[in-house]
Motif scaffolding. Structure first.
Motif, PDB file in Angstrom:
ATOM      1  N   LYS A 154      40.399  -2.067  22.590  1.00  0.00           N
ATOM      2  CA  LYS A 154      40.915  -0.696  22.617  1.00  0.00           C
ATOM      3  C   LYS A 154      40.076   0.192  23.540  1.00  0.00           C
ATOM      4  CE  LYS A 154      42.334   3.228  19.808  1.00  0.00           C
ATOM      5  NZ  LYS A 154      42.723   3.885  21.010  1.00  0.00           N
ATOM      6  N   THR A 155      38.770   0.062  23.475  1.00  0.00           N
ATOM      7  CA  THR A 155      37.905   0.898  24.318  1.00  0.00           C
ATOM      8  C   THR A 155      38.188   0.655  25.796  1.00  0.00           C
ATOM      9  OG1 THR A 155      36.173   0.961  22.622  1.00  0.00           O
ATOM     10  CG2 THR A 155      35.504   1.466  24.889  1.00  0.00           C
ATOM     11  N   TYR A 156      38.208  -0.596  26.201  1.00  0.00           N
ATOM     12  CA  TYR A 156      38.471  -0.898  27.614  1.00  0.00           C
ATOM     13  C   TYR A 156      39.873  -0.428  28.028  1.00  0.00           C
ATOM     14  CZ  TYR A 156      34.096  -3.203  28.744  1.00  0.00           C
ATOM     15  OH  TYR A 156      32.762  -3.453  29.011  1.00  0.00           O
ATOM     16  N   GLN A 157      40.860  -0.625  27.174  1.00  0.00           N
ATOM     17  CA  GLN A 157      42.212  -0.160  27.491  1.00  0.00           C
ATOM     18  C   GLN A 157      42.254   1.365  27.598  1.00  0.00           C
ATOM     19  OE1 GLN A 157      44.196  -2.227  24.281  1.00  0.00           O
ATOM     20  NE2 GLN A 157      44.959  -3.822  25.658  1.00  0.00           N
ATOM     21  N   ASP A 158      41.536   2.049  26.726  1.00  0.00           N
ATOM     22  CA  ASP A 158      41.493   3.524  26.768  1.00  0.00           C
ATOM     23  C   ASP A 158      40.935   4.033  28.098  1.00  0.00           C
ATOM     24  OD1 ASP A 158      42.547   3.633  24.220  1.00  0.00           O
ATOM     25  OD2 ASP A 158      40.656   4.205  23.249  1.00  0.00           O
ATOM     26  N   TYR A 159      40.092   3.239  28.736  1.00  0.00           N
ATOM     27  CA  TYR A 159      39.505   3.630  30.019  1.00  0.00           C
ATOM     28  C   TYR A 159      40.283   3.041  31.206  1.00  0.00           C
ATOM     29  CZ  TYR A 159      35.447   6.033  28.091  1.00  0.00           C
ATOM     30  OH  TYR A 159      34.616   6.936  27.445  1.00  0.00           O
ATOM     31  N   GLY A 160      41.456   2.490  30.940  1.00  0.00           N
ATOM     32  CA  GLY A 160      42.343   2.046  32.009  1.00  0.00           C
ATOM     33  C   GLY A 160      42.152   0.626  32.501  1.00  0.00           C
ATOM     34  N   TYR A 161      41.421  -0.186  31.762  1.00  0.00           N
ATOM     35  CA  TYR A 161      41.211  -1.572  32.171  1.00  0.00           C
ATOM     36  C   TYR A 161      42.302  -2.473  31.595  1.00  0.00           C
ATOM     37  CZ  TYR A 161      36.579  -0.347  33.928  1.00  0.00           C
ATOM     38  OH  TYR A 161      35.539   0.199  34.640  1.00  0.00           O
ATOM     39  N   GLU A 162      42.581  -3.553  32.312  1.00  0.00           N
ATOM     40  CA  GLU A 162      43.537  -4.562  31.859  1.00  0.00           C
ATOM     41  C   GLU A 162      42.753  -5.693  31.195  1.00  0.00           C
ATOM     42  OE1 GLU A 162      46.349  -7.995  33.820  1.00  0.00           O
ATOM     43  OE2 GLU A 162      46.025  -6.163  34.980  1.00  0.00           O
ATOM     44  N   ILE A 163      43.196  -6.087  30.024  1.00  0.00           N
ATOM     45  CA  ILE A 163      42.494  -7.109  29.245  1.00  0.00           C
ATOM     46  C   ILE A 163      43.072  -8.487  29.536  1.00  0.00           C
ATOM     47  CG2 ILE A 163      41.963  -7.914  26.893  1.00  0.00           C
ATOM     48  CD1 ILE A 163      40.628  -5.225  27.683  1.00  0.00           C
ATOM     49  N   ILE A 164      42.204  -9.429  29.859  1.00  0.00           N
ATOM     50  CA  ILE A 164      42.591 -10.836  30.017  1.00  0.00           C
ATOM     51  C   ILE A 164      41.834 -11.605  28.943  1.00  0.00           C
ATOM     52  CG2 ILE A 164      42.557 -12.875  31.486  1.00  0.00           C
ATOM     53  CD1 ILE A 164      42.551 -10.923  33.910  1.00  0.00           C
ATOM     54  N   GLU A 165      42.567 -12.178  28.002  1.00  0.00           N
ATOM     55  CA  GLU A 165      41.923 -12.914  26.915  1.00  0.00           C
ATOM     56  C   GLU A 165      41.600 -14.338  27.377  1.00  0.00           C
ATOM     57  OE1 GLU A 165      42.908 -14.096  22.331  1.00  0.00           O
ATOM     58  OE2 GLU A 165      43.380 -12.026  22.993  1.00  0.00           O
ATOM     59  N   VAL A 166      40.352 -14.713  27.211  1.00  0.00           N
ATOM     60  CA  VAL A 166      39.882 -16.049  27.594  1.00  0.00           C
ATOM     61  C   VAL A 166      40.228 -17.006  26.451  1.00  0.00           C
ATOM     62  CG1 VAL A 166      37.858 -17.437  28.215  1.00  0.00           C
ATOM     63  CG2 VAL A 166      38.019 -15.039  28.973  1.00  0.00           C
ATOM     64  N   PRO A 167      40.948 -18.089  26.758  1.00  0.00           N
ATOM     65  CA  PRO A 167      41.347 -19.006  25.677  1.00  0.00           C
ATOM     66  C   PRO A 167      40.155 -19.711  25.036  1.00  0.00           C
ATOM     67  CG  PRO A 167      42.024 -19.858  27.828  1.00  0.00           C
ATOM     68  CD  PRO A 167      41.418 -18.508  28.062  1.00  0.00           C
ATOM     69  N   LYS A 168      40.334 -20.072  23.778  1.00  0.00           N
ATOM     70  CA  LYS A 168      39.325 -20.860  23.061  1.00  0.00           C
ATOM     71  C   LYS A 168      39.424 -22.283  23.593  1.00  0.00           C
ATOM     72  CE  LYS A 168      39.920 -18.100  18.893  1.00  0.00           C
ATOM     73  NZ  LYS A 168      40.445 -18.093  17.520  1.00  0.00           N
ATOM     74  N   ASP A 169      38.386 -22.726  24.260  1.00  0.00           N
ATOM     75  CA  ASP A 169      38.398 -24.039  24.894  1.00  0.00           C
ATOM     76  C   ASP A 169      36.954 -24.424  25.196  1.00  0.00           C
ATOM     77  OD1 ASP A 169      39.338 -26.389  26.155  1.00  0.00           O
ATOM     78  OD2 ASP A 169      40.996 -25.309  27.098  1.00  0.00           O
ATOM     79  N   THR A 170      36.767 -25.507  25.921  1.00  0.00           N
ATOM     80  CA  THR A 170      35.416 -25.927  26.286  1.00  0.00           C
ATOM     81  C   THR A 170      34.805 -24.887  27.231  1.00  0.00           C
ATOM     82  OG1 THR A 170      36.109 -27.149  28.259  1.00  0.00           O
ATOM     83  CG2 THR A 170      36.068 -28.374  26.152  1.00  0.00           C
ATOM     84  N   VAL A 171      33.503 -24.897  27.335  1.00  0.00           N
ATOM     85  CA  VAL A 171      32.803 -23.971  28.226  1.00  0.00           C
ATOM     86  C   VAL A 171      33.306 -24.149  29.653  1.00  0.00           C
ATOM     87  CG1 VAL A 171      30.543 -23.378  29.199  1.00  0.00           C
ATOM     88  CG2 VAL A 171      30.762 -23.815  26.748  1.00  0.00           C
ATOM     89  N   GLU A 172      33.432 -25.398  30.101  1.00  0.00           N
ATOM     90  CA  GLU A 172      33.879 -25.683  31.466  1.00  0.00           C
ATOM     91  C   GLU A 172      35.298 -25.147  31.709  1.00  0.00           C
ATOM     92  OE1 GLU A 172      33.694 -26.788  35.348  1.00  0.00           O
ATOM     93  OE2 GLU A 172      32.013 -26.847  33.947  1.00  0.00           O
ATOM     94  N   LYS A 173      36.186 -25.369  30.769  1.00  0.00           N
ATOM     95  CA  LYS A 173      37.571 -24.900  30.943  1.00  0.00           C
ATOM     96  C   LYS A 173      37.654 -23.373  30.897  1.00  0.00           C
ATOM     97  CE  LYS A 173      40.024 -29.056  29.762  1.00  0.00           C
ATOM     98  NZ  LYS A 173      40.937 -29.743  28.877  1.00  0.00           N
ATOM     99  N   ARG A 174      36.825 -22.758  30.104  1.00  0.00           N
ATOM    100  CA  ARG A 174      36.799 -21.294  30.071  1.00  0.00           C
ATOM    101  C   ARG A 174      36.292 -20.752  31.413  1.00  0.00           C
ATOM    102  NH1 ARG A 174      34.459 -19.197  24.300  1.00  0.00           N
ATOM    103  NH2 ARG A 174      36.459 -18.241  23.828  1.00  0.00           N
ATOM    104  N   LYS A 175      35.262 -21.391  31.951  1.00  0.00           N
ATOM    105  CA  LYS A 175      34.746 -20.989  33.268  1.00  0.00           C
ATOM    106  C   LYS A 175      35.841 -21.139  34.322  1.00  0.00           C
ATOM    107  CE  LYS A 175      32.550 -23.645  36.128  1.00  0.00           C
ATOM    108  NZ  LYS A 175      31.631 -24.540  36.825  1.00  0.00           N
ATOM    109  N   GLU A 176      36.522 -22.261  34.325  1.00  0.00           N
ATOM    110  CA  GLU A 176      37.595 -22.501  35.294  1.00  0.00           C
ATOM    111  C   GLU A 176      38.717 -21.477  35.139  1.00  0.00           C
ATOM    112  OE1 GLU A 176      38.871 -26.569  34.811  1.00  0.00           O
ATOM    113  OE2 GLU A 176      36.894 -27.347  35.390  1.00  0.00           O
TER     114      GLU A 176
END
Length: 190
Positions: A154-176
């Motif tokens: 909510k805070t980031y959205q209130d300041y005009g940012y777009e949220i990209i949710e990082v999926p729950k996955d391995t560290v390597e796949k999250r980095k990719e």
């Protein structure tokens, strides 16, 4: 003067969601990573018997977080990196903290939050009970971790940012996932 650096990316979320592990992998891949300021403040304050701790002086702790985050931003500018720069939390994380604990934001803190702008796409890590644990600096329980995630969004959205949710996955796949989204974002802008 307002700074906006489209090359500066925030990785945020509640506590214990795997951000630091992904940031460590990004750093190993040659990216500049700016470490989390909140944990550094807690460690330093605990070592020196200071009062700027979330369980002592919330206001002083929040003020130090904002100042340290602004300094981290300025330090990243001085690095002149051509690659994306990744921040383990940003200035708005301190603003979110203030909101959550009921602190009023001074005009100075509001100006800092509006002055230092990151890429408009923010990577947020969702709560993940399977990897969550507490430690000396992380004392929040699971309910607080979930509430922090929602408040951060909510805070980031209130300041005009777009949220990209990082999926729950391995560290390597999250980095990719993060790198691929940045590449996609860059090609969309061309």
């Amino acid at each position: 003067m307002k700074y906006q650096n489209k090359n500066f990316y925030i990785l945020t979320g509640g506590p214990g969601v795997g951000k630091t592990s992904v940031l460590n992998e990004l750093e190993k891949s040659g990216y500049t990573v700016m470490p989390e300021t909140a944990r550094a403040i807690i460690k330093e304050q605990m070592a020196t018997g200071g009062e700027a701790l979330p369980w002592k002086s919330k206001e002083l702790y929040m003020q130090l977080m904002v100042e340290a985050s602004a300094e981290s931003y300025r330090e990243a500018i001085s690095k002149n990196s051509l690659l994306p720069v990744f921040f383990d939390r940003g200035i708005l994380d301190a603003v979110c903290y203030a909101r959550m604990v009921g602190l009023d934001l001074s005009n100075e803190i509001q100006e800092i939050a509006e002055h230092y702008q990151y890429n408009t796409k923010i990577f947020i890590f969702p709560p993940w009970q399977g990897i969550y644990k507490t430690d000396e600096e992380r004392k929040q329980d699971w309910k607080e971790a979930e509430a922090t995630f929602e408040a951060m969004k909510k805070t980031y959205q209130d300041y005009g940012y777009e949220i990209i949710e990082v999926p729950k996955d391995t560290v390597e796949k999250r980095k990719e996932f993060i790198i691929n989204r940045i590449k996609q974002n860059t090609s969309d802008e061309d």
